[in-house]
Design an enzyme around this catalytic site. Structure first.
Site, PDB file in Angstrom:
ATOM      1  CB  CYS A 117      -0.860  -0.024   1.259  1.00  0.00           C
ATOM      2  SG  CYS A 117      -1.480   1.610   1.725  1.00  0.00           S
ATOM      3  CG  ASN A 151      10.233  -1.405 -12.196  1.00  0.00           C
ATOM      4  OD1 ASN A 151      11.178  -0.971 -12.872  1.00  0.00           O
ATOM      5  ND2 ASN A 151       9.240  -2.098 -12.719  1.00  0.00           N
ATOM      6  CD  GLU A 152       6.961  -0.048 -15.856  1.00  0.00           C
ATOM      7  OE1 GLU A 152       6.117  -0.909 -15.581  1.00  0.00           O
ATOM      8  OE2 GLU A 152       7.370   0.149 -16.998  1.00  0.00           O
ATOM      9  CB  CYS A 160      -4.146   1.614  -1.868  1.00  0.00           C
ATOM     10  SG  CYS A 160      -4.415   0.464  -0.503  1.00  0.00           S
ATOM     11  CD  GLU A 308      11.379  -1.490 -17.821  1.00  0.00           C
ATOM     12  OE1 GLU A 308      10.385  -1.994 -18.393  1.00  0.00           O
ATOM     13  OE2 GLU A 308      11.514  -1.461 -16.591  1.00  0.00           O
ATOM     14  CD  GLU A 356       8.268  -9.435 -16.856  1.00  0.00           C
ATOM     15  OE1 GLU A 356       7.557  -8.453 -17.154  1.00  0.00           O
ATOM     16  OE2 GLU A 356       9.370  -9.338 -16.275  1.00  0.00           O
ATOM     17  CE  LYS A 357       6.988 -20.348 -18.518  1.00  0.00           C
ATOM     18  NZ  LYS A 357       6.006 -19.677 -17.636  1.00  0.00           N
ATOM     19  CG  PHE A 358       6.466 -17.356 -22.986  1.00  0.00           C
ATOM     20  CD1 PHE A 358       7.339 -18.357 -23.409  1.00  0.00           C
ATOM     21  CD2 PHE A 358       5.410 -17.711 -22.162  1.00  0.00           C
ATOM     22  CE1 PHE A 358       7.148 -19.678 -23.030  1.00  0.00           C
ATOM     23  CE2 PHE A 358       5.209 -19.028 -21.780  1.00  0.00           C
ATOM     24  CZ  PHE A 358       6.090 -20.025 -22.207  1.00  0.00           C
ATOM     25  CG  HIS A 359       9.189  -9.438 -21.982  1.00  0.00           C
ATOM     26  ND1 HIS A 359      10.274  -8.779 -22.539  1.00  0.00           N
ATOM     27  CD2 HIS A 359       8.243  -8.492 -21.760  1.00  0.00           C
ATOM     28  CE1 HIS A 359       9.976  -7.495 -22.639  1.00  0.00           C
ATOM     29  NE2 HIS A 359       8.758  -7.293 -22.179  1.00  0.00           N
TER      30      HIS A 359
HETATM   31  C1  GAL Z   1       7.728  -3.105 -17.420  1.00  0.00           C
HETATM   32  C2  GAL Z   1       8.425  -3.419 -16.118  1.00  0.00           C
HETATM   33  C3  GAL Z   1       9.519  -4.438 -16.302  1.00  0.00           C
HETATM   34  C4  GAL Z   1       9.029  -5.582 -17.133  1.00  0.00           C
HETATM   35  C5  GAL Z   1       8.527  -5.043 -18.442  1.00  0.00           C
HETATM   36  C6  GAL Z   1       8.067  -6.107 -19.414  1.00  0.00           C
HETATM   37  O1  GAL Z   1       6.467  -2.569 -17.204  1.00  0.00           O
HETATM   38  O2  GAL Z   1       8.988  -2.265 -15.558  1.00  0.00           O
HETATM   39  O3  GAL Z   1       9.953  -4.886 -15.039  1.00  0.00           O
HETATM   40  O4  GAL Z   1       8.011  -6.251 -16.444  1.00  0.00           O
HETATM   41  O5  GAL Z   1       7.440  -4.199 -18.207  1.00  0.00           O
HETATM   42  O6  GAL Z   1       7.583  -5.535 -20.602  1.00  0.00           O
HETATM   43 ZN    ZN Z   2      -3.692   1.346   1.344  1.00  0.00          ZN
END
Ligand code: GAL
Ligand code: ZN
Length: 698
Positions: A117, A151-152, A160, A308, A356-359
Site C-alpha cells: 500500500c 519500479n514503475e 489503494c 525500457e 516473463e519467460k516469453f518476454h
Molecule cells: C515493465 C516493467 C519491467 C518488465 C517489463 C516487461 O512494465 O517495468 O519490469 O516487467 O514491463 O515488458
Molecule cells: Zn492502502
C-alpha cells in the site's frame, strides 16, 4: 538539482539485468556478450529485495558486490535499483496491513510484485531503511551512475482503498481544506445529502450504491498520485542525503493516467521512460512520438533516457507480436531523435521461469545465436557513432497541453454528458494530426511556460484554473496561436461549473459560449463543412453562441445544430484563438490545425510520405536530423542538403536519400544549413500535387 547528471561515455545502451535468476557461471558469459554488443549500462537488481535481505535486518550483498565488480571491470556502468518494488514475503506476513485493497474492499494477496500500500508507514520505513543501506554500501562504487528508485510506480497498484490509505486520505484532505466546512463546500456535499460533520466519517470512494461525488473522486485521484509521490520522495531524500552527487530517477510509463508526472519529474534528477509501442499497431510510432515529447518536456527539454523497451515481443498483451527485423533499431533511434540520450531495454537475458519467460530479451533463449542478440549487437555499434548527439536538444515550435486534473475529471464515472469523450484518445488524435503535418510536438502544462512556441494546442481542458486561462490568453495576446478542443473550461478545481457555463474562464479568449452539449450517439456522425470541404463529427458536438468578432471556420450541416458554428477563430491581441467544438474526423482536424499552424508561421510539411518522420536535435553548433522510415517498405526522399549521415559516415549524394523499410538516417551539418527543410518526397511520388507546398509559397 542541476548538478546531478548522468555521467556516461556516449549514449546509454543496455538493459535490465537479473543475475540472481541465473547460476554464477552464466555471469561471465553475460559480460562477454555485453561487451560484444556494445553495452555500457545495465539496470539491477530491480526485484531482488528478498535476495538482499533474506531475513529481517540480515543482508546478503556478496553476490551483488561480485556482479557489480565484474561489470565494472568490463567498463559497464550501473543504474542501481534500490530494489524496493518487491517487499519480501516475510515483511508482508509480519505486517499484513501493508497489503493494498481494491475499491471493492478486497485485499490483494502476495503473489505478484508491488505487494504494498503506497501509504503504509511500515512499508515506507522499510523502504527508507533499504535505500539507506544500498546508498551507504554502493554510493561510492565507480560503476554506480544512477539511482533507480522502485519500479514503475502505479503499474499494478496505483490506487489503494485500504483503511491505512483511508486515514492518509483524510489527513491529505485536512491539509488541503483546513476545516470540514470548507471541504463540504468544495465537495458540494449539499447535493445528495453528502454533508460531513467529522473528518473520520470520510472514506475513499469505494464501490458505492450509485454515482460517486465527482469532487470526492477527483480529490482521491490527486491524493493517490501524491501518496505515491510521497513514497518516492522517502527514497529520494535518503539517496540525496547519502549520495549528494548521484542522480535519482524512477522509470515512468509514458502517458500514464494514474500519476501526475509533472510533479514526479520535479522530484527527480533525470526523467526516464519505459515505452512499449505495439508492433501489431502500424501507427504505434505516432503514439510513441507523443510519449517521448512528454518525457523531454517534463524537465523543460533536457535530455531524458529510454530505460525500457522490448527487444522484440512483450508477454503481457493478449497477443504479443515480435518486432520485425530492424524495428527495434528504428524504435531506439526514434527515442533518441526525441531527446533520449540512449536506448535501454527490458531485459538483458530472456528468463527461463516466471511470468516473463516469453518476454523477449537482448539474449534470447537461443543465446548469442538469437536474432535479438544479432540485432542488439549491430545497434550497439551504431549507437557509438551517434555519440555526438548526446546532450543536444530537440527543436519544436508547437506544444500540446497535458493536464492530469482534466484527464482525471473527464474520467469520472457516470456523471458526464457522455462517457465516450476519452481524454487520452482526444490528446492522441490531436497529436497525430500535428505529427502528420510534419511537426515535432512538445508537451506543456496549461499554465505554461510557453516560451519559444508559436502554437499551443489544448485537446481538452475540462478543468480550468484562472492561472491557466491567463497564461493561454497572454500567449495569444503576444502573438501566439491557441487552439482549444471541446468540453474545455467547464469546471473549476473543485469540479464546480464555471459561472455562466462553458468555456468559463476561456470564454473571452475564444469568444464563444456553449449553450448545451450535444454528444453524438455511437455509430452516428454529423456532417460538417470545414474550409469548404466535407467533413464529419463523431462522439461530441456543441451548441455554440458566438461573439461578433468571431469567425466561424466550420459549421454543422446536419440535425439540430445545422447552420451553427462548429469551429471558430478570433483575433486576440497579436495572436489568434481557435475553438473546435466537436470531435471532427482526422482529415478535417489535420486541415484545421494545419491552417492554424500556417497562421502561427509554422512550416507544415505535408509533402513527406506518411511513414516518414523527421526530427531535429541541435547542440547549437550542429543540427542532427533524424529521418525515420516507420514503414516496412522502402522509400526515396529528395535531400537537397549538404550533410553527412552519422550512421554510415557517408555524405548524401545526388540529392537523394534512400531508406529501406524501417530504415533511418541521422544527417548532420552546421546549424545554419536549414537541414530538415531540404528533406522531401521527390515530386514523382509525392502528395505535393494535392496539397500546397509551404516552402514554395514563401
Ligand atoms: C515493465 C516493467 C519491467 C518488465 C517489463 C516487461 O512494465 O517495468 O519490469 O516487467 O514491463 O515488458
Ligand atoms: Zn492502502
Amino acid at each position: 538539482m542541476g548538478g546531478r547528471t548522468l555521467r556516461l561515455k556516449g549514449l546509454a545502451y543496455g538493459g535490465d539485468y537479473n543475475p540472481d535468476q541465473w547460476p554464477e557461471e552464466v555471469w561471465s558469459e553475460d559480460i562477454r556478450l555485453m561487451s560484444a554488443a556494445g553495452v555500457n549500462f545495465v539496470t539491477l537488481p530491480v526485484f531482488s529485495w528478498p535476495r538482499l535481505e533474506p531475513r529481517p535486518g540480515q543482508y546478503d550483498f556478496d553476490w551483488l558486490d561480485r556482479i557489480i565488480d565484474m561489470l565494472w571491470e568490463a567498463g559497464i556502468a550501473v543504474d542501481l535499483a534500490t530494489a524496493t518494488a518487491t517487499p519480501p514475503a516475510w515483511l508482508v506476513r509480519e505486517h499484513p496491513e501493508m497489503l493494498p485493497w481494491n475499491a471493492d474492499g478486497v485485499r490483494l494477496e502476495f503473489g505478484s510484485r508491488q505487494a504494498y500500500c503506497p501509504s503504509s508507514p511500515v512499508f515506507r520505513e522499510h523502504v527508507a531503511g533499504l535505500a539507506r543501506v544500498m546508498a551507504e554500501r554502493y554510493g561510492t562504487h565507480p560503476a554506480v551512475r544512477l539511482w533507480h528508485v522502485s519500479n514503475e510506480y502505479g503499474d499494478h497498484v496505483a490506487r489503494c482503498w485500504c483503511p491505512v490509505s483511508a486515514a492518509h486520505f483524510r489527513r491529505w484532505l485536512q491539509d488541503r481544506y483546513g476545516s470540514i466546512d470548507v471541504l463540504n463546500d468544495a465537495w458540494g456535499t449539499s447535493c445528495w445529502g453528502q454533508n460531513y460533520i467529522d473528518w473520520g466519517h470520510i472514506e475513499p470512494p469505494r464501490t458505492s450504491m450509485g454515482p460517486i461525488n465527482p469532487a470526492q473522486q477527483l480529490d482521491f485521484e490527486r491524493f493517490s498520485s501524491d501518496a505515491l509521490l510521497e513514497l518516492f520522495k522517502v527514497e529520494v531524500d535518503v539517496l540525496h542525503e547519502v549520495t549528494p552527487d548521484l542522480p535519482v530517477t524512477t522509470n515512468f510509463m509514458s502517458m500514464f493516467r494514474e500519476l501526475d508526472y509533472w510533479d514526479f519529474a520535479a522530484a527527480e534528477d533525470l526523467v526516464t521512460d519505459d515505452a512499449y509501442p505495439d508492433p501489431a499497431d502500424r501507427r504505434s510510432h505516432i503514439g510513441a512520438a507523443l510519449n517521448y515529447g512528454l518525457m523531454r518536456s517534463l524537465k523543460g527539454g533536457a535530455p531524458w533516457l529510454l530505460l525500457e523497451q522490448a527487444p522484440s515481443a512483450v508477454s503481457w498483451r493478449d497477443v504479443n507480436l515480435p518486432k520485425a527485423p530492424g524495428q527495434m533499431r528504428l524504435g531506439s533511434l526514434q527515442a533518441i531523435a526525441h531527446g533520449s540520450d540512449g536506448a535501454m531495454v527490458f531485459q538483458w537475458r530472456q528468463a527461463r521461469f516466471g511470468p516473463e519467460k516469453f518476454h523477449s530479451a537482448m539474449v534470447g533463449h537461443r543465446g548469442e545465436r538469437s536474432r535479438t542478440f544479432q540485432e542488439a549487437s549491430s545497434l550497439g555499434a551504431e549507437l557509438q557513432r551517434l555519440a555526438p548527439v548526446k546532450g543536444s536538444r530537440v527543436r519544436a515550435e508547437v506544444a500540446l497541453v497535458v493536464d492530469w486534473d482534466s484527464w482525471w475529471g473527464l474520467s469520472a464515472p457516470d456523471s458526464l454528458p457522455s462517457l465516450r469523450l476519452d481524454w487520452a484518445r482526444q490528446a492522441r488524435t490531436w497529436h497525430a494530426a500535428l505529427y502528420e503535418l510534419g511537426h515535432t510536438v512538445d508537451v506543456v502544462q496549461a499554465s505554461g511556460p510557453f516560451d519559444g512556441y508559436r502554437m499551443i494546442v489544448v485537446p481538452n481542458l475540462y478543468l480550468t484554473t484562472p492561472e491557466q486561462a491567463e497564461a493561454l490568453a497572454a500567449f495569444a495576446s503576444s502573438g501566439g496561436v491557441v487552439v482549444v478542443g471541446p468540453f474545455s473550461g467547464v469546471v473549476d478545481a473543485t469540479e464546480k461549473v464555471h459561472d455562466g457555463g462553458a468555456p468559463g474562464l476561456l470564454r473571452e479568449l475564444l469568444g464563444v459560449e456553449v449553450d448545451e452539449w450535444w454528444p453524438i450517439s455511437d455509430d452516428d456522425r454529423i456532417a460538417l463543412a470545414v474550409e469548404g470541404g466535407p467533413a464529419s463529427a463523431t462522439v461530441w458536438s456543441e451548441w455554440l453562441e458566438v461573439a461578433d468578432d468571431v469567425e466561424p471556420v466550420a459549421e454543422y450541416l446536419d440535425g439540430v445544430l445545422e447552420g451553427r458554428a462548429a469551429v471558430t477563430r478570433r483575433r486576440h491581441g497579436e495572436g489568434r484563438a481557435w475553438y473546435i467544438s466537436a470531435c471532427i474526423d482526422p482529415v478535417a482536424l489535420k486541415s484545421v490545425l494545419g491552417t492554424a499552424a500556417d497562421e502561427a508561421g509554422l512550416k507544415n510539411r505535408r509533402e513527406l510520405p506518411e511513414s516518414v518522420e523527421v526530427v531535429t536535435r541541435s547542440d547549437g553548433d550542429a543540427d542532427f536530423v533524424f529521418v525515420l522510415n516507420h514503414g516496412s517498405s522502402p522509400t526515396t526522399l529528395a535531400a537537397q542538403v549538404d550533410a553527412v549521415d552519422l550512421l554510415t559516415g557517408t555524405s548524401i549524394r545526388d540529392g537523394v536519400l534512400d531508406l529501406p523499410g524501417f530504415g533511418a538516417a541521422v544527417l548532420t551539418a552546421p546549424v545554419d544549413v536549414a537541414l530538415a527543410r531540404g528533406i522531401r518526397t521527390p515530386l514523382s511520388t509525392s502528395s505535393a500535387h494535392t496539397e500546397p507546398d509551404q516552402e514554395a509559397r514563401r
